[in-house]
Design a protein around this motif. Structure first.
Motif, PDB file in Angstrom:
ATOM      1  N   LEU A  86       0.828  -1.207   0.000  1.00  0.00           N
ATOM      2  CA  LEU A  86       0.000   0.000   0.000  1.00  0.00           C
ATOM      3  C   LEU A  86       0.866   1.263   0.000  1.00  0.00           C
ATOM      4  O   LEU A  86       0.562   2.237  -0.709  1.00  0.00           O
ATOM      5  N   SER A  87       1.942   1.238   0.781  1.00  0.00           N
ATOM      6  CA  SER A  87       2.844   2.398   0.815  1.00  0.00           C
ATOM      7  C   SER A  87       3.499   2.606  -0.538  1.00  0.00           C
ATOM      8  O   SER A  87       3.633   3.745  -1.015  1.00  0.00           O
ATOM      9  N   GLU A  88       3.917   1.523  -1.164  1.00  0.00           N
ATOM     10  CA  GLU A  88       4.537   1.619  -2.481  1.00  0.00           C
ATOM     11  C   GLU A  88       3.551   2.193  -3.499  1.00  0.00           C
ATOM     12  O   GLU A  88       3.898   3.074  -4.296  1.00  0.00           O
ATOM     13  N   MET A  89       2.312   1.723  -3.454  1.00  0.00           N
ATOM     14  CA  MET A  89       1.305   2.208  -4.403  1.00  0.00           C
ATOM     15  C   MET A  89       1.003   3.686  -4.190  1.00  0.00           C
ATOM     16  O   MET A  89       0.842   4.447  -5.145  1.00  0.00           O
ATOM     17  N   GLN A  90       0.949   4.094  -2.928  1.00  0.00           N
ATOM     18  CA  GLN A  90       0.689   5.504  -2.654  1.00  0.00           C
ATOM     19  C   GLN A  90       1.841   6.361  -3.169  1.00  0.00           C
ATOM     20  O   GLN A  90       1.625   7.449  -3.728  1.00  0.00           O
ATOM     21  N   LYS A  96      -4.887   6.283  -1.798  1.00  0.00           N
ATOM     22  CA  LYS A  96      -5.354   5.339  -0.789  1.00  0.00           C
ATOM     23  C   LYS A  96      -6.418   4.415  -1.378  1.00  0.00           C
ATOM     24  O   LYS A  96      -6.994   4.711  -2.429  1.00  0.00           O
ATOM     25  N   PRO A  97      -6.707   3.291  -0.710  1.00  0.00           N
ATOM     26  CA  PRO A  97      -7.749   2.388  -1.216  1.00  0.00           C
ATOM     27  C   PRO A  97      -9.060   3.141  -1.435  1.00  0.00           C
ATOM     28  O   PRO A  97      -9.513   3.874  -0.553  1.00  0.00           O
ATOM     29  N   PRO A  98      -9.693   2.972  -2.590  1.00  0.00           N
ATOM     30  CA  PRO A  98     -10.891   3.743  -2.907  1.00  0.00           C
ATOM     31  C   PRO A  98     -12.111   3.343  -2.094  1.00  0.00           C
ATOM     32  O   PRO A  98     -13.031   4.149  -1.904  1.00  0.00           O
ATOM     33  N   VAL A  99     -12.167   2.101  -1.630  1.00  0.00           N
ATOM     34  CA  VAL A  99     -13.257   1.630  -0.766  1.00  0.00           C
ATOM     35  C   VAL A  99     -12.658   0.662   0.250  1.00  0.00           C
ATOM     36  O   VAL A  99     -11.493   0.266   0.148  1.00  0.00           O
ATOM     37  N   GLY A 100     -13.459   0.265   1.211  1.00  0.00           N
ATOM     38  CA  GLY A 100     -12.980  -0.684   2.204  1.00  0.00           C
ATOM     39  C   GLY A 100     -12.704  -2.053   1.598  1.00  0.00           C
ATOM     40  O   GLY A 100     -13.290  -2.433   0.578  1.00  0.00           O
ATOM     41  N   PHE A 101     -11.827  -2.810   2.239  1.00  0.00           N
ATOM     42  CA  PHE A 101     -11.498  -4.153   1.763  1.00  0.00           C
ATOM     43  C   PHE A 101     -10.993  -4.990   2.929  1.00  0.00           C
ATOM     44  O   PHE A 101     -10.640  -4.458   3.989  1.00  0.00           O
ATOM     45  N   GLN A 142      -6.474  -5.212  -7.806  1.00  0.00           N
ATOM     46  CA  GLN A 142      -5.674  -6.170  -8.549  1.00  0.00           C
ATOM     47  C   GLN A 142      -4.185  -5.854  -8.363  1.00  0.00           C
ATOM     48  O   GLN A 142      -3.372  -6.760  -8.113  1.00  0.00           O
ATOM     49  N   ALA A 143      -3.845  -4.578  -8.480  1.00  0.00           N
ATOM     50  CA  ALA A 143      -2.452  -4.177  -8.282  1.00  0.00           C
ATOM     51  C   ALA A 143      -1.985  -4.498  -6.868  1.00  0.00           C
ATOM     52  O   ALA A 143      -0.857  -4.972  -6.664  1.00  0.00           O
ATOM     53  N   LEU A 144      -2.830  -4.256  -5.886  1.00  0.00           N
ATOM     54  CA  LEU A 144      -2.469  -4.577  -4.505  1.00  0.00           C
ATOM     55  C   LEU A 144      -2.267  -6.077  -4.340  1.00  0.00           C
ATOM     56  O   LEU A 144      -1.287  -6.525  -3.725  1.00  0.00           O
ATOM     57  N   GLY A 145      -3.197  -6.874  -4.879  1.00  0.00           N
ATOM     58  CA  GLY A 145      -3.086  -8.324  -4.767  1.00  0.00           C
ATOM     59  C   GLY A 145      -1.817  -8.857  -5.413  1.00  0.00           C
ATOM     60  O   GLY A 145      -1.145  -9.744  -4.863  1.00  0.00           O
ATOM     61  N   GLU A 146      -1.485  -8.325  -6.577  1.00  0.00           N
ATOM     62  CA  GLU A 146      -0.261  -8.768  -7.254  1.00  0.00           C
ATOM     63  C   GLU A 146       0.976  -8.407  -6.442  1.00  0.00           C
ATOM     64  O   GLU A 146       1.924  -9.202  -6.343  1.00  0.00           O
TER      65      GLU A 146
END
Length: 376
Positions: A86-90, A96-101, A142-146
């Protein structure tokens, strides 16, 4: 023959006249933590699990408890891998994540019954969102999961060969889609759907909004007791993993993929039949706890098992985990793999008798589970 004996540190508790020194009592664990260091990276932390298991054995913890603690440590690795992703993506502009997960661990990890060397089994529940935003929102997850599954793979928890991971759409859905899918799967008796459900139905929220996992669990609790055809097929599938006994009730190892003569796949021919039978009984009787030991106890309260049957199942589970953990540790020390095989030649006569007794108890539970839904 010279017998070597290592005194248990717990025996030091009342060895002196005064209060025990807790630091000395827990020395094996403290030493293991010192070796790990304060901020190890993911590969180092995962590799340290062998040292952790040895330290916990030295503290006389039973294998089932060690299994829980290894699973807890794997949960921690999951959380770190997801947070790093998540930090890398930010940092790359994803925001940030667009909705809860919620990320779920599945199977033995979801039951907190992992020993050494598990691969990845995980899924993701995403909070409901409008179809018009699917490309945007699913693209993020999908990007987070990968990313997080790749990090775990690099750390030593390999990718699942069966693709049971949140990086794939099959195992990454909105909450409403998960509920709809389970409703669809349980309407009919199809082998593939039952096999996939067996993986999914032992789940544990490891990161994110646990309320999403609770909502899915509530849907499962409402759905399963009424899913007669589905449970009947689940009962039939128990025959696909026969217990390691021949028709005369003697120990019988499978030759399939055996690494050597007299090898027995204790996971495939013992643990999995037990786990699968107890899961089926739990679904049939509305037991919602995830791990096998608690399920067995809860089934007594539901009057689905006698106390004696539950004790036999718990004892079998404990001894099989103990035997498998010992085999994994021995294999790892000589450069082998932490797999599900044990060497029958290494068993003493009393160990063979106990293993046979446990397999008979497991076979009885399998037959009971099949009979509870008319599966034979």
């Amino acid at each position: 023959m010279r017998v070597l004996h290592r005194a248990s540190p717990w025996r030091e508790l009342f060895a002196g006249d005064g209060q025990p020194e807790l630091a000395k009592l827990l020395a094996p664990l403290r030493e293991a933590l010192d070796e790990l260091g304060p901020s190890p990276d993911l590969p180092v932390s995962h590799a340290w699990q062998l040292r952790l298991a040895e330290a916990l054995q030295r503290l006389d913890l039973p294998a089932w408890r060690i299994s829980q603690l290894i699973s807890d440590h794997n949960d921690q690795l999951y959380r770190r891998a997801i947070q790093l992703s998540l930090s890398e993506m930010q940092g790359q502009g994803w925001g940030k994540p667009p909705v809860g997960f919620c990320v779920l661990t599945l199977g033995s990890a979801g039951r907190h019954e992992s020993l050494l060397g598990p691969d990845q089994d995980n899924a993701m529940i995403v909070a409901d969102y409008p179809d018009s935003r699917h490309t945007e929102i699913d693209g993020f997850f999908q990007a987070l999961g990968e990313r997080f599954t790749a990090r775990l793979d690099e750390a030593g928890i390999p990718l699942c060969n069966g693709h049971v991971m949140a990086r794939w759409p099959m195992w990454r859905k909105r909450l409403s889609e998960w509920c709809e899918q389970l409703s669809l799967w349980t309407r009919e008796r199809r082998v593939k759907r039952v096999q996939q459900s067996n993986i999914l139905l032992d789940f544990h929220p490891v990161f994110g909004d646990a309320g999403l996992a609770e909502a899915l669990a509530e849907h499962v609790a409402r759905l399963m007791p009424r899913a007669g055809l589905f449970l009947n097929e689940m009962a039939q599938l128990l025959d696909e993993l026969p217990v390691a006994l021949n028709r005369f009730g003697r120990l019988s190892a499978s030759d399939e993929d055996a690494p050597h003569e007299k090898a027995l796949n204790l996971k495939r021919q013992g643990l999995l039949p037990l786990v699968n039978a107890v899961r089926l009984l739990s679904l049939r009787h509305g037991v919602s706890v995830p791990d096998t030991r608690l399920r067995l106890s809860a089934l007594v309260l539901k009057e689905a098992l006698t106390a004696r049957q539950a004790r036999a199942g718990i004892s079998a589970l404990d001894r099989l985990q103990e035997r498998l953990l010992a085999a994994q540790l021995a294999s790892l020390k000589v450069g082998g793999a932490a797999d599900g095989w044990i060497d029958m030649v290494r068993l003493e006569d009393d160990q063979r008798l106990l293993l046979r007794h446990d397999m008979q108890a497991i076979r009885s539970l399998v037959r009971l589970a099949q009979g509870s839904v008319g599966g034979r």
